[in-house]
Structure formats: structure tokens, C-alpha cells
Scaffold this motif. Structure first.
Motif, mmCIF file in Angstrom:
data_model
loop_
_atom_site.group_PDB
_atom_site.id
_atom_site.type_symbol
_atom_site.label_atom_id
_atom_site.label_comp_id
_atom_site.label_asym_id
_atom_site.label_seq_id
_atom_site.Cartn_x
_atom_site.Cartn_y
_atom_site.Cartn_z
ATOM 1 N N LEU A 1 30.009 36.624 46.392
ATOM 2 C CA LEU A 1 28.867 36.425 45.498
ATOM 3 C C LEU A 1 29.333 36.079 44.093
ATOM 4 O O LEU A 1 28.752 35.205 43.429
ATOM 5 N N LEU A 2 30.381 36.749 43.629
ATOM 6 C CA LEU A 2 30.918 36.473 42.297
ATOM 7 C C LEU A 2 31.436 35.049 42.194
ATOM 8 O O LEU A 2 31.187 34.353 41.202
ATOM 9 N N SER A 3 32.136 34.592 43.216
ATOM 10 C CA SER A 3 32.653 33.220 43.206
ATOM 11 C C SER A 3 31.522 32.206 43.176
ATOM 12 O O SER A 3 31.580 31.212 42.443
ATOM 13 N N GLU A 4 30.481 32.476 43.937
ATOM 14 C CA GLU A 4 29.322 31.573 43.950
ATOM 15 C C GLU A 4 28.640 31.555 42.587
ATOM 16 O O GLU A 4 28.223 30.500 42.096
ATOM 17 N N PHE A 5 28.540 32.727 41.969
ATOM 18 C CA PHE A 5 27.922 32.828 40.650
ATOM 19 C C PHE A 5 28.728 32.051 39.613
ATOM 20 O O PHE A 5 28.169 31.343 38.766
ATOM 21 N N GLU A 6 30.036 32.178 39.664
ATOM 22 C CA GLU A 6 30.893 31.522 38.677
ATOM 23 C C GLU A 6 30.917 30.002 38.866
ATOM 24 O O GLU A 6 31.242 29.266 37.936
ATOM 25 N N ARG A 7 30.566 29.522 40.050
ATOM 26 C CA ARG A 7 30.457 28.075 40.287
ATOM 27 C C ARG A 7 29.132 27.516 39.807
ATOM 28 O O ARG A 7 28.952 26.305 39.694
ATOM 29 N N SER B 1 34.523 59.429 25.066
ATOM 30 C CA SER B 1 35.043 60.373 24.082
ATOM 31 C C SER B 1 36.498 60.085 23.754
ATOM 32 O O SER B 1 36.966 60.384 22.652
ATOM 33 N N ASN B 2 37.223 59.498 24.698
ATOM 34 C CA ASN B 2 38.614 59.121 24.473
ATOM 35 C C ASN B 2 38.745 57.765 23.800
ATOM 36 O O ASN B 2 39.541 57.593 22.876
ATOM 37 N N ASP B 3 37.941 56.795 24.253
ATOM 38 C CA ASP B 3 38.051 55.430 23.719
ATOM 39 C C ASP B 3 36.765 54.672 24.043
ATOM 40 O O ASP B 3 36.664 54.025 25.078
ATOM 41 N N VAL B 4 35.798 54.767 23.163
ATOM 42 C CA VAL B 4 34.488 54.178 23.434
ATOM 43 C C VAL B 4 34.545 52.653 23.475
ATOM 44 O O VAL B 4 33.700 52.003 24.096
ATOM 45 N N ALA B 5 35.572 52.052 22.839
ATOM 46 C CA ALA B 5 35.654 50.590 22.793
ATOM 47 C C ALA B 5 35.802 49.969 24.172
ATOM 48 O O ALA B 5 35.269 48.891 24.435
ATOM 49 N N GLN B 6 36.515 50.649 25.086
ATOM 50 C CA GLN B 6 36.726 50.082 26.420
ATOM 51 C C GLN B 6 35.438 50.011 27.226
ATOM 52 O O GLN B 6 35.361 49.290 28.225
ATOM 53 N N LEU B 7 34.400 50.737 26.767
ATOM 54 C CA LEU B 7 33.122 50.740 27.460
ATOM 55 C C LEU B 7 32.086 49.873 26.754
ATOM 56 O O LEU B 7 31.297 49.187 27.401
ATOM 57 N N LEU B 8 32.081 49.905 25.429
ATOM 58 C CA LEU B 8 31.120 49.095 24.686
ATOM 59 C C LEU B 8 31.478 47.617 24.723
ATOM 60 O O LEU B 8 30.604 46.754 24.640
ATOM 61 N N TYR B 9 32.756 47.314 24.808
ATOM 62 C CA TYR B 9 33.227 45.926 24.866
ATOM 63 C C TYR B 9 34.126 45.767 26.096
ATOM 64 O O TYR B 9 35.329 45.563 25.982
ATOM 65 N N PRO B 10 33.538 45.859 27.308
ATOM 66 C CA PRO B 10 34.327 45.954 28.531
ATOM 67 C C PRO B 10 34.824 44.601 29.050
ATOM 68 O O PRO B 10 34.137 43.924 29.825
ATOM 69 N N GLU B 11 36.017 44.228 28.654
ATOM 70 C CA GLU B 11 36.597 42.993 29.161
ATOM 71 C C GLU B 11 36.836 43.071 30.669
ATOM 72 O O GLU B 11 36.915 42.043 31.345
ATOM 73 N N TRP B 12 36.936 44.284 31.194
ATOM 74 C CA TRP B 12 37.222 44.469 32.618
ATOM 75 C C TRP B 12 35.993 44.252 33.497
ATOM 76 O O TRP B 12 36.116 44.184 34.721
ATOM 77 N N ARG B 13 34.805 44.152 32.901
ATOM 78 C CA ARG B 13 33.615 43.843 33.686
ATOM 79 C C ARG B 13 33.617 42.364 34.056
ATOM 80 O O ARG B 13 34.011 41.510 33.265
ATOM 81 N N ASN B 14 33.143 42.047 35.271
ATOM 82 C CA ASN B 14 33.139 40.647 35.676
ATOM 83 C C ASN B 14 31.903 39.924 35.136
ATOM 84 O O ASN B 14 30.982 40.540 34.593
ATOM 85 N N SER B 15 31.896 38.613 35.297
ATOM 86 C CA SER B 15 30.845 37.781 34.705
ATOM 87 C C SER B 15 29.480 38.015 35.344
ATOM 88 O O SER B 15 28.451 37.696 34.745
#
Length: 267
Positions: free
Chosen positions: A255-261, A71-85
Motif C-alpha cells: 500500500l505504501l509503494s502504491e501511495f508513493e507512486r 519525556s526523554n526526547d520530545v523532538a523525535q515524536l513531534l518531528y518524526p522523520e521515521w514516520r512513512n509518507s
């Protein structure tokens, strides 16, 4: 599109949702999940019920916080750059797809069907190779017909509602392009006029996308609540433990590091 939404956002959230999410995950992983697992080893159903409710409330509070942030800023959720790969392939309209809930539920049903245990344990007895109570071990063995029918109803509703929400997103995007294309020529390339056209069109799309996001989030909340409402305390405990492991696992650094490799692309 992402930059346009941020540019014309009506108001910014005073606190980025990523900060809330980091604290929420920390509480889930370091407090609630260990307490739930400890309660699962207890012989007291009332103690387990308390911790099941605590974990369920934690998830419901998370979705309420998502609504407020949107409700404050839907863009940060629909296009979440802060989510990891590792998280991004599983996202749908701002958060994890509700199919995650039903697929996890089906995994317990499949495990129960494949279990070769003949069930010759006495109630209250523990497994010879572990300390897990009998009720937990047998929680998903031979689920009731009522539960199976309700699960099928939940899955059927998802198959209807998910495509409908996707169609609303597609229509909102097409409407944005139509509005910009229709009005663009009126300003003959003048900067201020063009900015006004884009701003008005994007604001219109933001209103629609906020509505879609809130409906998608309402769907996630309702599916989770229905699953917990239909299962007994032992089934709910195992389900919530698995769900918590999913959320926490996506944030596991190793796990994230292994995934990104990994060099194999994920579609």
C-alpha cells in the motif's frame, strides 16, 4: 526548528521510539489481531472479552510508551522523520489524530443505519454466507440512546480541546520568535552569545511543547478508553479490529509503494 530541538535536547532516549513502534506493530498484526478475530468467531463472550481487553491494553501501553519517549526526547515524536509518507498526513502532535477514533466509530454507526438486514436472525445463529456469529453481525444495529448520547459528548469535547491544544502550539512558537528577536540584538552577532539566546529560547519552547504533547496524548488515551468503556464487548471488538487495521495498514509495504507512486498531492 527540528534541528534546533535535537541540538538542545536535555537527554536522548536510550532507545529510539521507532524501534519500539516496529515491535509494537508486529505484535499487533501477527499476534493480537489474529487472536481477536478468532475470538470474534467464537460463541463465548468471555473469551472475546479477554481478547478485547488484550488489544485495548496494547494500545494503552503504546500511549504510555509515547509519554515516556517524549519525556526523554520530545523532538523525535513531534518531528518524526521515521514516520512513512502514508502516516504523516494523519499525524497530529506526535501521533494519529484522535478524530481517527471518532470517525471510525461513526463509520460503524453509518453502516448500521444503512444495513438493509431486517434482523430476523435467532440469537446464536450464524449468517448463511459466513461463519460470523449473530451477535457480531448485529453489534452496531440500533445502538442504544445512551451510547449515542455519549458519543456526541466525546465528539463535543474533542471539538473544544483540539483547537485549544493547537492554540498552545501556536503561542509557544510565537513566544520562541519573540524571545530570540528581543535578545538577539544584545549580542551584536557574536556567535557564543547568539547560541546562548537560541538555546535558552528553544529549551523554553521544548518544555511547553512537551506539556502540549502529553496533553494531546492524554486526550487520545481517554477518548479510546471512553469508547471501549461505553460499548458492549461485540461493538468494542469490531471497533478495535478496525482501529488495528488502520495502524497496521499504514505500514503495509504494498500500500505504501502504491501511495508513493501516486501523483495527486494530499493536502
Amino acid at each position: 526548528m527540528k534541528k534546533s530541538l535535537a541540538l538542545f535536547s536535555r537527554k536522548k532516549a536510550c532507545r529510539p521510539f521507532k524501534d519500539y513502534y516496529a515491535q509494537w506493530i508486529h505484535a499487533l498484526n501477527n499476534t493480537l489481531l489474529p487472536l481477536l478475530r478468532r475470538a470474534m468467531l467464537s460463541s463465548s463472550p468471555s473469551n472475546l472479552s479477554t481478547h478485547v481487553e488484550m488489544v485495548h491494553h496494547h494500545f494503552q501501553a503504546y500511549y504510555e510508551a509515547l509519554d515516556l519517549a517524549a519525556s526523554n526526547d520530545v523532538a523525535q515524536l513531534l518531528y518524526p522523520e521515521w514516520r512513512n509518507s502514508l502516516e504523516k498526513p494523519f499525524l497530529w502532535l506526535g501521533d494519529f489524530h484522535p478524530y481517527l477514533f471518532t470517525n471510525l466509530l461513526r463509520s460503524f454507526l453509518d453502516d448500521g443505519d444503512d444495513d438493509d438486514d431486517d434482523g430476523d436472525h435467532e440469537v446464536g445463529e450464524t449468517c448463511s454466507f459466513c461463519d460470523t456469529p449473530w451477535q457480531i453481525l448485529m453489534a452496531w444495529k440500533n445502538p442504544s440512546e445512551t451510547l449515542m448520547a455519549r458519543i456526541e459528548q466525546i465528539e463535543c469535547a474533542l471539538r473544544l480541546m483540539v483547537p485549544a491544544l493547537v492554540a498552545r502550539v501556536r503561542n509557544a512558537q510565537l513566544g520562541l520568535f519573540d524571545r530570540v528577536a528581543t535578545d538577539w540584538g544584545l549580542f551584536q552577532g557574536k556567535r557564543e552569545g547568539a547560541k546562548a539566546v537560541i538555546g535558552k529560547a528553544v529549551m523554553g519552547q521544548m518544555d511547553e511543547m512537551l506539556g502540549v504533547f502529553l496533553d494531546a496524548n492524554r486526550l487520545r488515551k481517554s477518548v479510546l478508553a471512553e469508547i471501549i468503556g461505553e460499548t458492549n464487548v461485540y461493538q468494542a471488538a469490531l471497533f478495535l479490529e478496525g482501529l488495528a487495521q488502520f495502524f497496521v495498514g499504514f505500514r503495509d509495504h504494498e500500500l505504501l509503494s502504491e501511495f508513493e507512486r501516486c501523483t495527486v498531492p494530499i493536502n
